[in-house]
Scaffold this motif. Structure first.
Motif, PDB file in Angstrom:
ATOM      1  N   ARG A  56      29.318  43.436 -32.172  1.00 31.17           N
ATOM      2  CA  ARG A  56      29.751  42.073 -31.855  1.00 31.17           C
ATOM      3  C   ARG A  56      31.265  41.939 -31.989  1.00 31.17           C
ATOM      4  O   ARG A  56      31.908  41.199 -31.216  1.00 31.17           O
ATOM      5  CB  ARG A  56      29.052  41.085 -32.795  1.00 31.17           C
ATOM      6  CG  ARG A  56      29.342  39.625 -32.508  1.00 31.17           C
ATOM      7  CD  ARG A  56      28.887  39.228 -31.122  1.00 31.17           C
ATOM      8  NE  ARG A  56      29.065  37.808 -30.869  1.00 31.17           N
ATOM      9  CZ  ARG A  56      28.926  37.238 -29.681  1.00 31.17           C
ATOM     10  NH1 ARG A  56      28.577  37.978 -28.635  1.00 31.17           N
ATOM     11  NH2 ARG A  56      29.100  35.942 -29.528  1.00 31.17           N
ATOM     12  N   THR A  57      31.846  42.651 -32.937  1.00 29.32           N
ATOM     13  CA  THR A  57      33.299  42.644 -33.089  1.00 29.32           C
ATOM     14  C   THR A  57      33.976  43.193 -31.829  1.00 29.32           C
ATOM     15  O   THR A  57      34.975  42.646 -31.349  1.00 29.32           O
ATOM     16  CB  THR A  57      33.707  43.467 -34.316  1.00 29.32           C
ATOM     17  OG1 THR A  57      33.059  42.946 -35.477  1.00 29.32           O
ATOM     18  CG2 THR A  57      35.208  43.434 -34.520  1.00 29.32           C
ATOM     19  N   ILE A  58      33.423  44.279 -31.285  1.00 34.85           N
ATOM     20  CA  ILE A  58      33.970  44.838 -30.045  1.00 34.85           C
ATOM     21  C   ILE A  58      33.772  43.865 -28.893  1.00 34.85           C
ATOM     22  O   ILE A  58      34.665  43.709 -28.037  1.00 34.85           O
ATOM     23  CB  ILE A  58      33.305  46.198 -29.745  1.00 34.85           C
ATOM     24  CG1 ILE A  58      33.647  47.203 -30.834  1.00 34.85           C
ATOM     25  CG2 ILE A  58      33.746  46.722 -28.384  1.00 34.85           C
ATOM     26  CD1 ILE A  58      32.986  48.547 -30.648  1.00 34.85           C
ATOM     27  N   ASP A  59      32.618  43.197 -28.832  1.00 34.81           N
ATOM     28  CA  ASP A  59      32.377  42.209 -27.771  1.00 34.81           C
ATOM     29  C   ASP A  59      33.445  41.122 -27.767  1.00 34.81           C
ATOM     30  O   ASP A  59      34.006  40.770 -26.722  1.00 34.81           O
ATOM     31  CB  ASP A  59      30.994  41.580 -27.948  1.00 34.81           C
ATOM     32  CG  ASP A  59      29.876  42.538 -27.576  1.00 34.81           C
ATOM     33  OD1 ASP A  59      30.150  43.531 -26.887  1.00 34.81           O
ATOM     34  OD2 ASP A  59      28.725  42.291 -27.977  1.00 34.81           O
ATOM     35  N   ILE A  60      33.721  40.569 -28.931  1.00 36.91           N
ATOM     36  CA  ILE A  60      34.709  39.486 -29.027  1.00 36.91           C
ATOM     37  C   ILE A  60      36.105  39.992 -28.700  1.00 36.91           C
ATOM     38  O   ILE A  60      36.882  39.331 -28.010  1.00 36.91           O
ATOM     39  CB  ILE A  60      34.655  38.856 -30.425  1.00 36.91           C
ATOM     40  CG1 ILE A  60      33.290  38.180 -30.660  1.00 36.91           C
ATOM     41  CG2 ILE A  60      35.774  37.843 -30.612  1.00 36.91           C
ATOM     42  CD1 ILE A  60      33.085  37.659 -32.061  1.00 36.91           C
ATOM     43  N   GLN A  61      36.419  41.197 -29.172  1.00 31.05           N
ATOM     44  CA  GLN A  61      37.762  41.739 -28.953  1.00 31.05           C
ATOM     45  C   GLN A  61      38.003  42.089 -27.486  1.00 31.05           C
ATOM     46  O   GLN A  61      39.132  41.988 -26.997  1.00 31.05           O
ATOM     47  CB  GLN A  61      37.956  42.977 -29.826  1.00 31.05           C
ATOM     48  CG  GLN A  61      39.397  43.410 -29.986  1.00 31.05           C
ATOM     49  CD  GLN A  61      39.529  44.548 -30.967  1.00 31.05           C
ATOM     50  OE1 GLN A  61      38.548  45.118 -31.414  1.00 31.05           O
ATOM     51  NE2 GLN A  61      40.760  44.904 -31.299  1.00 31.05           N
ATOM     52  N   SER A  62      36.950  42.500 -26.781  1.00 38.33           N
ATOM     53  CA  SER A  62      37.108  42.901 -25.386  1.00 38.33           C
ATOM     54  C   SER A  62      36.884  41.762 -24.407  1.00 38.33           C
ATOM     55  O   SER A  62      36.974  41.972 -23.197  1.00 38.33           O
ATOM     56  CB  SER A  62      36.140  44.044 -25.062  1.00 38.33           C
ATOM     57  OG  SER A  62      34.794  43.630 -25.266  1.00 38.33           O
ATOM     58  N   GLY A  63      36.563  40.579 -24.899  1.00 44.49           N
ATOM     59  CA  GLY A  63      36.353  39.440 -24.016  1.00 44.49           C
ATOM     60  C   GLY A  63      34.924  39.207 -23.614  1.00 44.49           C
ATOM     61  O   GLY A  63      34.643  38.392 -22.731  1.00 44.49           O
ATOM     62  N   TYR A  64      33.977  39.921 -24.252  1.00 45.21           N
ATOM     63  CA  TYR A  64      32.557  39.733 -23.958  1.00 45.21           C
ATOM     64  C   TYR A  64      31.876  38.880 -25.028  1.00 45.21           C
ATOM     65  O   TYR A  64      30.700  39.069 -25.319  1.00 45.21           O
ATOM     66  CB  TYR A  64      31.850  41.088 -23.878  1.00 45.21           C
ATOM     67  CG  TYR A  64      32.281  41.943 -22.708  1.00 45.21           C
ATOM     68  CD1 TYR A  64      32.716  41.359 -21.524  1.00 45.21           C
ATOM     69  CD2 TYR A  64      32.270  43.324 -22.791  1.00 45.21           C
ATOM     70  CE1 TYR A  64      33.121  42.133 -20.459  1.00 45.21           C
ATOM     71  CE2 TYR A  64      32.671  44.112 -21.724  1.00 45.21           C
ATOM     72  CZ  TYR A  64      33.093  43.506 -20.559  1.00 45.21           C
ATOM     73  OH  TYR A  64      33.497  44.271 -19.504  1.00 45.21           O
TER      74      TYR A  64
ATOM     75  N   GLY B  60      35.024  51.996 -34.976  1.00 47.96           N
ATOM     76  CA  GLY B  60      36.452  51.951 -35.294  1.00 47.96           C
ATOM     77  C   GLY B  60      37.345  52.441 -34.172  1.00 47.96           C
ATOM     78  O   GLY B  60      38.426  51.881 -33.941  1.00 47.96           O
ATOM     79  N   GLY B  61      36.924  53.486 -33.455  1.00 51.42           N
ATOM     80  CA  GLY B  61      37.750  54.011 -32.383  1.00 51.42           C
ATOM     81  C   GLY B  61      37.961  53.000 -31.271  1.00 51.42           C
ATOM     82  O   GLY B  61      39.095  52.775 -30.818  1.00 51.42           O
ATOM     83  N   ALA B  62      36.874  52.354 -30.831  1.00 52.02           N
ATOM     84  CA  ALA B  62      36.981  51.349 -29.774  1.00 52.02           C
ATOM     85  C   ALA B  62      37.783  50.143 -30.246  1.00 52.02           C
ATOM     86  O   ALA B  62      38.585  49.576 -29.488  1.00 52.02           O
ATOM     87  CB  ALA B  62      35.590  50.920 -29.318  1.00 52.02           C
ATOM     88  N   ILE B  63      37.583  49.725 -31.506  1.00 52.23           N
ATOM     89  CA  ILE B  63      38.337  48.587 -32.037  1.00 52.23           C
ATOM     90  C   ILE B  63      39.825  48.890 -32.066  1.00 52.23           C
ATOM     91  O   ILE B  63      40.665  48.049 -31.705  1.00 52.23           O
ATOM     92  CB  ILE B  63      37.816  48.215 -33.436  1.00 52.23           C
ATOM     93  CG1 ILE B  63      36.378  47.684 -33.355  1.00 52.23           C
ATOM     94  CG2 ILE B  63      38.722  47.196 -34.105  1.00 52.23           C
ATOM     95  CD1 ILE B  63      35.743  47.409 -34.701  1.00 52.23           C
ATOM     96  N   LEU B  64      40.203  50.110 -32.464  1.00 53.88           N
ATOM     97  CA  LEU B  64      41.611  50.483 -32.526  1.00 53.88           C
ATOM     98  C   LEU B  64      42.235  50.517 -31.133  1.00 53.88           C
ATOM     99  O   LEU B  64      43.355  50.022 -30.924  1.00 53.88           O
ATOM    100  CB  LEU B  64      41.759  51.844 -33.206  1.00 53.88           C
ATOM    101  CG  LEU B  64      43.176  52.417 -33.296  1.00 53.88           C
ATOM    102  CD1 LEU B  64      44.083  51.477 -34.090  1.00 53.88           C
ATOM    103  CD2 LEU B  64      43.156  53.798 -33.923  1.00 53.88           C
TER     104      LEU B  64
END
Length: 251
Positions: free
Chosen positions: A97-105, A184-188
């Protein structure tokens, strides 16, 4: 007749410890199967364990009060096992969910066909990947060993509430650390993209940062996720090992 009645009661009580894990806990609940079948599977395993461990599954107090107390204790112990599985997969959903929010999803969710609940887009990918690694690594067999060992450590109806929650807190900390290590890799990478777009917006004020950010981060996410899954196999295995190793300690 008394021996048969005691055996049936023991099987049903042990089913309260085992059946919730197979019926409600991921990764078993990720597969579209009737809940009744999963409950019967747990009951069948309890019958096997009662036959294999007659001394540990013999209830000393067969009165109505003793059976009710034992049923409550077994249900609480089964709920503790269930909680451990949900904490593992919940941490993966949170990282996704963190990646979703960070990427605009942030508004993009999936409807899980098994639970009919809305789940995060990337978190669902992490959860199903974890489920595949769990079964491929023999986690279901390890779970059966843990359940059998729990009878030797805690006989039927003998579980009591732990006096301290330190082990549960340590388990949650470890699970969250590994789950965010998977993402972590995608978030970074997405953070670096946000930083680059922010710097570009300062030098090119007329640029539409919102539109450009969605397009660039979508492309970057499609490139970063396969790489994250490629290097996260060891972390999924580690998460499986932490789960199975921590279950006896939580008891």
């Amino acid at each position: 007749m008394t021996v048969l009645t005691d055996w049936i009661v023991s099987c049903l009580l042990l089913g309260l410890r085992i059946a919730p894990v197979f019926a409600l806990a991921p990764p078993f609940s990720l597969v579209r199967m009737p809940r009744l079948f999963l409950m019967l599977l747990g009951l069948g395993l309890s019958i096997c364990l009662v036959s294999a461990y007659p001394a540990e599954t013999a209830l000393a107090d067969m009165s109505l009060h003793g059976i009710v107390v034992a049923a409550v204790r077994e249900l609480l112990l089964g709920s503790l096992f269930l909680l451990a599985f949900h904490l593992v997969f919940g941490a993966l959903y949170l990282a996704g969910r963190t990646i979703d929010i960070q990427s605009g999803y942030g508004f993009a969710v999936l409807v899980d066909p098994t639970s009919q609940q809305q789940t995060p887009l990337v978190g669902s990918l992490f959860a199903y990947a974890m489920g595949g690694v769990f079964f491929a690594a023999g986690g279901h067999i390890g779970l059966l060993r843990v359940l059998a060992a729990s009878l030797r450590a805690v006989p039927l109806g003998g579980w009591t509430l732990p006096g301290s929650l330190d082990r549960l807190a340590a388990f949650i900390s470890m699970v969250m650390l590994i789950a965010f290590g998977v993402a972590g890799g995608a978030i970074l990478v997405l953070f670096l993209v946000d930083l680059a777009i922010a710097l570009m917006s300062r030098t090119i004020p007329q640029m539409n940062v919102l539109i450009l950010g969605f397009q660039v981060k979508t492309i970057v996410l499609f490139l970063a996720l396969p790489a994250s899954f490629g290097v996260a196999g060891a972390l999924f295995l580690r998460l499986t090992a932490v789960l199975l190793d921590s279950l006896p300690r939580l008891v």
